[in-house]
Design a protein around this motif. Structure first.
Motif, mmCIF file in Angstrom:
data_model
loop_
_atom_site.group_PDB
_atom_site.id
_atom_site.type_symbol
_atom_site.label_atom_id
_atom_site.label_comp_id
_atom_site.label_asym_id
_atom_site.label_seq_id
_atom_site.Cartn_x
_atom_site.Cartn_y
_atom_site.Cartn_z
ATOM 1 N N MET A 1 0.959 -1.510 -0.362
ATOM 2 C CA MET A 1 -0.227 0.183 -0.237
ATOM 3 C C MET A 1 0.658 1.076 0.007
ATOM 4 O O MET A 1 1.678 1.176 1.327
ATOM 5 N N PHE A 2 0.615 2.484 -0.330
ATOM 6 C CA PHE A 2 1.081 3.639 -0.502
ATOM 7 C C PHE A 2 0.418 4.146 -0.969
ATOM 8 O O PHE A 2 -0.199 4.802 -1.367
ATOM 9 N N ARG A 3 0.285 5.669 -0.005
ATOM 10 C CA ARG A 3 -0.083 7.096 0.063
ATOM 11 C C ARG A 3 0.207 7.613 -0.946
ATOM 12 O O ARG A 3 1.798 8.491 -0.117
ATOM 13 N N LEU A 4 0.002 9.279 -1.213
ATOM 14 C CA LEU A 4 0.125 10.257 -1.390
ATOM 15 C C LEU A 4 -0.510 11.595 -1.484
ATOM 16 O O LEU A 4 -2.065 11.468 -1.627
ATOM 17 N N PHE A 5 -0.019 12.717 -2.053
ATOM 18 C CA PHE A 5 -0.912 13.432 -0.595
ATOM 19 C C PHE A 5 0.200 14.737 -2.170
ATOM 20 O O PHE A 5 0.420 15.226 -1.679
ATOM 21 N N TYR A 6 -1.046 15.775 -3.024
ATOM 22 C CA TYR A 6 -0.229 16.520 -3.531
ATOM 23 C C TYR A 6 -1.803 17.886 -3.719
ATOM 24 O O TYR A 6 -2.444 17.349 -2.870
ATOM 25 N N VAL A 7 -1.040 19.202 -4.143
ATOM 26 C CA VAL A 7 -1.786 20.030 -4.009
ATOM 27 C C VAL A 7 -1.493 20.467 -5.149
ATOM 28 O O VAL A 7 -0.570 20.690 -5.694
ATOM 29 N N SER A 8 -2.498 21.564 -5.903
ATOM 30 C CA SER A 8 -2.339 21.805 -6.804
ATOM 31 C C SER A 8 -2.940 23.443 -7.619
ATOM 32 O O SER A 8 -3.434 23.665 -6.458
ATOM 33 N N THR A 9 -2.863 23.902 -8.695
ATOM 34 C CA THR A 9 -4.380 25.712 -8.760
ATOM 35 C C THR A 9 -5.025 24.870 -9.673
ATOM 36 O O THR A 9 -3.888 25.028 -10.906
ATOM 37 N N ALA A 10 -5.652 25.361 -9.716
ATOM 38 C CA ALA A 10 -6.795 24.939 -10.777
ATOM 39 C C ALA A 10 -6.554 26.402 -12.211
ATOM 40 O O ALA A 10 -6.229 26.930 -11.852
ATOM 41 N N ALA A 11 -6.827 25.302 -13.328
ATOM 42 C CA ALA A 11 -6.592 26.241 -14.738
ATOM 43 C C ALA A 11 -7.401 27.602 -14.473
ATOM 44 O O ALA A 11 -8.725 26.933 -14.244
ATOM 45 N N PRO A 12 -7.602 28.494 -14.964
ATOM 46 C CA PRO A 12 -7.917 30.276 -14.679
ATOM 47 C C PRO A 12 -8.747 29.666 -15.360
ATOM 48 O O PRO A 12 -10.519 30.237 -15.044
ATOM 49 N N ASP A 13 -9.563 28.880 -16.409
ATOM 50 C CA ASP A 13 -11.065 28.587 -17.329
ATOM 51 C C ASP A 13 -11.468 27.480 -16.410
ATOM 52 O O ASP A 13 -12.110 27.208 -16.526
ATOM 53 N N PHE A 14 -11.118 26.465 -15.705
ATOM 54 C CA PHE A 14 -11.614 25.439 -14.780
ATOM 55 C C PHE A 14 -12.721 26.461 -13.677
ATOM 56 O O PHE A 14 -12.852 26.957 -13.283
ATOM 57 N N THR A 15 -13.921 25.478 -13.960
ATOM 58 C CA THR A 15 -15.402 26.137 -12.862
ATOM 59 C C THR A 15 -15.717 24.912 -12.046
ATOM 60 O O THR A 15 -15.465 24.309 -12.694
ATOM 61 N N PRO A 16 -16.424 25.630 -11.349
ATOM 62 C CA PRO A 16 -16.936 24.682 -10.410
ATOM 63 C C PRO A 16 -18.160 23.457 -11.373
ATOM 64 O O PRO A 16 -18.066 22.144 -10.875
ATOM 65 N N GLY A 17 -18.654 23.914 -12.261
ATOM 66 C CA GLY A 17 -18.880 23.034 -13.257
ATOM 67 C C GLY A 17 -18.838 22.094 -14.029
ATOM 68 O O GLY A 17 -18.905 20.374 -14.182
ATOM 69 N N ASP A 18 -16.910 21.996 -13.672
ATOM 70 C CA ASP A 18 -16.198 21.011 -14.201
ATOM 71 C C ASP A 18 -16.080 19.995 -13.574
ATOM 72 O O ASP A 18 -15.495 18.614 -13.584
ATOM 73 N N ILE A 19 -16.470 20.084 -12.082
ATOM 74 C CA ILE A 19 -15.514 19.135 -10.502
ATOM 75 C C ILE A 19 -16.401 17.964 -11.265
ATOM 76 O O ILE A 19 -15.780 16.568 -11.405
ATOM 77 N N LYS A 20 -17.659 17.697 -11.607
ATOM 78 C CA LYS A 20 -18.561 16.464 -11.180
ATOM 79 C C LYS A 20 -18.146 15.534 -13.455
ATOM 80 O O LYS A 20 -18.022 14.742 -12.238
ATOM 81 N N PRO A 21 -17.550 16.273 -14.295
ATOM 82 C CA PRO A 21 -17.607 15.585 -15.293
ATOM 83 C C PRO A 21 -15.935 15.095 -14.232
ATOM 84 O O PRO A 21 -15.417 13.276 -14.501
ATOM 85 N N LEU A 22 -15.255 15.662 -13.878
ATOM 86 C CA LEU A 22 -13.799 14.878 -13.569
ATOM 87 C C LEU A 22 -13.917 13.858 -11.923
ATOM 88 O O LEU A 22 -13.341 13.489 -12.378
ATOM 89 N N VAL A 23 -14.993 14.352 -11.618
ATOM 90 C CA VAL A 23 -15.196 13.140 -10.258
ATOM 91 C C VAL A 23 -15.801 11.316 -10.727
ATOM 92 O O VAL A 23 -14.986 10.730 -10.241
ATOM 93 N N GLU A 24 -16.986 11.926 -12.079
ATOM 94 C CA GLU A 24 -16.849 10.646 -11.855
ATOM 95 C C GLU A 24 -16.026 10.311 -12.764
ATOM 96 O O GLU A 24 -15.619 8.950 -12.389
ATOM 97 N N THR A 25 -15.430 10.603 -13.949
ATOM 98 C CA THR A 25 -14.276 9.590 -14.227
ATOM 99 C C THR A 25 -12.837 9.354 -13.636
ATOM 100 O O THR A 25 -13.280 8.210 -13.764
ATOM 101 N N ALA A 26 -12.670 10.065 -12.682
ATOM 102 C CA ALA A 26 -11.771 9.650 -11.805
ATOM 103 C C ALA A 26 -12.796 8.652 -10.848
ATOM 104 O O ALA A 26 -11.642 7.791 -10.977
ATOM 105 N N SER A 27 -13.223 8.395 -10.427
ATOM 106 C CA SER A 27 -13.595 7.257 -9.628
ATOM 107 C C SER A 27 -13.959 6.684 -10.421
ATOM 108 O O SER A 27 -13.845 5.305 -10.252
#
Ligand SMILES: Cc1cc2nc3c(=O)[nH]c(=O)nc-3n(C[C@H](O)[C@H](O)[C@H](O)COP(=O)(O)O)c2cc1C
Length: 117
Positions: A1-27
């Motif tokens: 088992m391995f665990r990793l923690f990162y932080v980043s900055t959203a691209a300027p054109d990233f909007t809250p509405g872009d979160i849902k498709p991102l999370v669906e693909t990621a899941s």
């Protein structure tokens, strides 16, 4: 088992509405890869913990790192881990950035050993 923690900055054109498709693909992909984790977003920054087999986590991280939806990816911590801290979630999404549970997750190994001692 391995665990990793990162932080980043959203691209300027990233909007809250872009979160849902991102999370669906990621899941969906995380489920296939046996990866669990949590993603936080406060409108500007992302923070994410990924956990699973080391090869799978590092391979996914190299994909995520070059995703144009964010920049300035900084891996804050990575470590071998005894147990999953986010085992119930292919990808848990939290609106906000409270780092504490990620910091706790990254220090869980030491904590476990302290408790054993
Ligand atoms: C902040 C952020 C977090 C992401 N987290 C994940 C994740 O946990 N799992 C995942 O599969 N993709 C995640 N992605 C998306 C990946 O970068 C990539 O688009 C996705 O894995 C599909 O890659 P593929 O088309 O090469 O299969 C994330 C992207 C961003 C911007």
């Amino acid at each position: 088992m391995f665990r990793l923690f990162y932080v980043s900055t959203a691209a300027p054109d990233f909007t809250p509405g872009d979160i849902k498709p991102l999370v669906e693909t990621a899941s969906a992909k995380n489920r296939e890869l046996g990866i669990t984790g949590a993603l936080k977003f406060n409108g500007i920054n992302f923070a994410q913990v990924l956990e699973g087999e080391k090869d799978a986590v590092l391979r996914l991280m190299s994909t995520i790192r070059y995703d144009k939806r964010h920049t300035g990816v900084i891996v804050v911590a990575e470590a071998e881990a005894d147990d999953r801290m986010f085992g119930h979630w292919d990808m848990s999404f939290v609106d906000g950035l409270d780092f504490q549970d990620f910091v706790n997750a990254m220090s869980s190994r030491e904590k476990t050993h302290d408790q054993d001692a």
